[in-house]
Design a protein around this motif. Structure first.
Motif, PDB file in Angstrom:
ATOM      1  N   GLY A   1      34.307 -53.078  60.882  1.00 24.93           N
ATOM      2  CA  GLY A   1      35.004 -54.259  60.406  1.00 24.93           C
ATOM      3  C   GLY A   1      36.366 -53.988  59.821  1.00 24.93           C
TER       4      GLY A   1
ATOM      5  N   PHE B   1      24.971 -58.350  50.833  1.00 26.25           N
ATOM      6  CA  PHE B   1      25.968 -59.215  51.477  1.00 26.25           C
ATOM      7  C   PHE B   1      26.720 -59.997  50.405  1.00 26.25           C
ATOM      8  CE2 PHE B   1      22.448 -58.298  54.210  1.00 26.25           C
ATOM      9  CZ  PHE B   1      23.053 -57.937  55.403  1.00 26.25           C
TER      10      PHE B   1
ATOM     11  N   ASP C   1      36.055 -57.754  55.746  1.00 21.52           N
ATOM     12  CA  ASP C   1      34.762 -58.191  56.291  1.00 21.52           C
ATOM     13  C   ASP C   1      33.942 -56.968  56.714  1.00 21.52           C
ATOM     14  OD1 ASP C   1      35.726 -57.293  58.735  1.00 21.52           O
ATOM     15  OD2 ASP C   1      35.453 -59.192  59.782  1.00 21.52           O
TER      16      ASP C   1
ATOM     17  N   CYS D   1      27.661 -54.839  52.905  1.00 27.93           N
ATOM     18  CA  CYS D   1      28.382 -55.709  53.841  1.00 27.93           C
ATOM     19  C   CYS D   1      29.164 -56.793  53.122  1.00 27.93           C
ATOM     20  CB  CYS D   1      27.399 -56.381  54.796  1.00 27.93           C
ATOM     21  SG  CYS D   1      26.279 -55.262  55.653  1.00 27.93           S
TER      22      CYS D   1
ATOM     23  N   GLY E   1      30.815 -60.570  53.823  1.00 24.24           N
ATOM     24  CA  GLY E   1      30.813 -61.666  54.773  1.00 24.24           C
ATOM     25  C   GLY E   1      32.214 -61.831  55.342  1.00 24.24           C
ATOM     26  N   ARG E   2      32.361 -62.793  56.223  1.00 26.01           N
ATOM     27  CA  ARG E   2      33.683 -63.127  56.769  1.00 26.01           C
ATOM     28  C   ARG E   2      34.205 -64.343  56.030  1.00 26.01           C
ATOM     29  NH1 ARG E   2      37.300 -60.958  60.832  1.00 26.01           N
ATOM     30  NH2 ARG E   2      38.708 -62.633  61.431  1.00 26.01           N
TER      31      ARG E   2
ATOM     32  N   ARG F   1      29.540 -64.133  58.814  1.00 30.17           N
ATOM     33  CA  ARG F   1      28.703 -63.005  59.206  1.00 30.17           C
ATOM     34  C   ARG F   1      27.333 -63.541  59.619  1.00 30.17           C
ATOM     35  NH1 ARG F   1      28.416 -57.805  59.359  1.00 30.17           N
ATOM     36  NH2 ARG F   1      30.356 -57.446  58.200  1.00 30.17           N
TER      37      ARG F   1
ATOM     38  N   SER G   1      23.758 -57.202  62.954  1.00 31.21           N
ATOM     39  CA  SER G   1      24.738 -58.093  62.341  1.00 31.21           C
ATOM     40  C   SER G   1      26.016 -58.127  63.170  1.00 31.21           C
ATOM     41  CB  SER G   1      25.055 -57.639  60.906  1.00 31.21           C
ATOM     42  OG  SER G   1      25.905 -58.565  60.259  1.00 31.21           O
ATOM     43  N   TRP G   2      26.689 -59.257  63.133  1.00 31.20           N
ATOM     44  CA  TRP G   2      27.965 -59.414  63.807  1.00 31.20           C
ATOM     45  C   TRP G   2      28.780 -60.482  63.091  1.00 31.20           C
ATOM     46  CZ3 TRP G   2      23.224 -60.801  65.766  1.00 31.20           C
ATOM     47  CH2 TRP G   2      23.003 -62.155  66.065  1.00 31.20           C
ATOM     48  N   ILE G   3      30.061 -60.538  63.424  1.00 30.84           N
ATOM     49  CA  ILE G   3      30.970 -61.555  62.889  1.00 30.84           C
ATOM     50  C   ILE G   3      31.261 -62.561  63.987  1.00 30.84           C
ATOM     51  CG2 ILE G   3      33.271 -62.004  61.956  1.00 30.84           C
ATOM     52  CD1 ILE G   3      31.534 -60.475  60.012  1.00 30.84           C
TER      53      ILE G   3
END
Length: 350
Positions: free
Chosen positions: A248, A277, A285, A296, A298-299, A317, A330-332
């Protein structure tokens, strides 16, 4: 003639009254069914689906100002992401509102989840109680919103401390645990400047519940995640150490509290938390592996009501748990698609 017309009028009135009563009964029946369905939806437990998956969308730092067009893009992105991802749960990790009337901002920020009937949960950030409602008043206002799972634990620091469990796909046994922490706002100790921190009573609350879940699960830990707003100092430790697995964007420093109260150490010792998170920073992010736990961000989800500018624009996220598997994917998700997709631990721990 007058008697005849009066009779017709009386008959017509009686007929119309009966029709109105039937219409009213139909309306009330529909309303009752709708209400019953809504109550059921609220009481229905979080559960892994038939494919053994459970998906969470994390929205953070929406910084909503009701009536301010600069917030519109936050709503657009949340609506888009919920339509594309169709999550089982939405988690808002703080700084939900940023100005104006708090009630109006909260309603607008939660509307994308509410309108789709998706359960949601929130934990407050450092800006949420800077307006016309304090933390307790904010909680009282939102707690009965449709689909809201936000709760509180009395007797410990903060307001939005609570636990959500995810049941197994084939039974009602707890299969995963989601800890929500109130990371509070600013330091109340005159000797310490800057942001607030998660207190020792909150950490003890976590330890006691972690032990309880482990005991109820035959001595084995359950897959557990933690959500809060202000990052722990360990986010900074991991970045400064280097030679760590990181996915990220990192465009600013870690604004953690100036004191470390030991939550990460407690998580490490309990052995159940596999990921934390947070939000707070708007142009970070990244997700970084530190001592076996994924830390992590978040976005950033908000519009231009506050500083922003992360490449690719605002988003969220996504976290996906698999039943019976220790770890998560996990991905954005941004406007143009998916970025920074990883799986913990398979891609990170060899």
């Amino acid at each position: 003639g007058a008697t005849f017309h009066a009779g017709l009028w009386e008959k017509s009135l009686k007929t119309n009254t009966i029709q109105h009563m039937k219409t009213l009964r139909t309306f009330l029946a529909v309303l009752l069914c709708t209400t019953a369905a809504f109550v059921y939806a609220q009481e229905k437990p979080l559960k892994f689906n038939k494919d053994g998956k459970f998906k969470i969308v994390q929205f953070t730092d929406t910084h909503w100002i009701a009536g301010d067009p600069r917030s519109d893009i936050a709503g657009e992105r949340m609506n888009q992401i919920l339509d594309e991802e169709k999550p089982d749960l939405v988690v808002y990790t703080g700084d939900i509102i940023y100005g104006g009337i708090a009630e109006d901002g909260m309603k607008k920020a939660f509307e994308p989840a509410i309108s789709r009937g998706i359960p949601f949960a929130a934990t407050f950030g450092n800006h949420d109680d800077e307006h016309n409602l304090n933390r307790r008043e904010l909680y009282e206002f939102i707690k009965d919103m449709p689909g809201n799972l936000t709760s509180t634990t009395e007797g410990i620091k903060g307001v939005t401390n609570y636990i959500l469990t995810v049941k197994g796909s084939q039974d009602d046994k707890d299969a995963a645990v989601l800890y929500m922490f109130d990371s509070n706002a600013y330091s109340t100790n005159k000797k310490v400047k800057g942001y607030g921190w998660i207190g020792h009573d909150q950490i003890q609350w976590y330890i006691e519940n972690s032990r309880r879940f482990k005991a109820e699960n035959g001595g084995d830990t359950l897959n557990s995640l933690a959500f809060f707003h202000i990052p722990l100092p360990e986010y900074d430790y991991a970045v400064k150490e280097g030679n760590v697995f990181m996915y990220g964007i990192r465009m600013e420093g870690v604004s953690s509290p100036d004191v470390n109260t030991g939550l990460f150490t407690a998580m490490l010792e309990q052995g159940d938390i596999i990921g934390t998170f947070v939000g707070h920073e708007h142009v970070n992010d990244f997700a970084v592996l530190w001592k076996g736990i994924m830390l992590c961000y978040g976005r950033y989800t908000g519009g231009s009501t506050v500083y922003h500018g992360i490449p690719g624009g605002n988003g969220a996220r996504i976290i996906e748990l698999t039943e019976g598997v220790r770890g998560f994917r996990s991905w954005i998700r941004i406007k143009d698609g998916v970025i920074n997709d990883f799986t913990y631990p398979s891609e990170l721990i060899k």
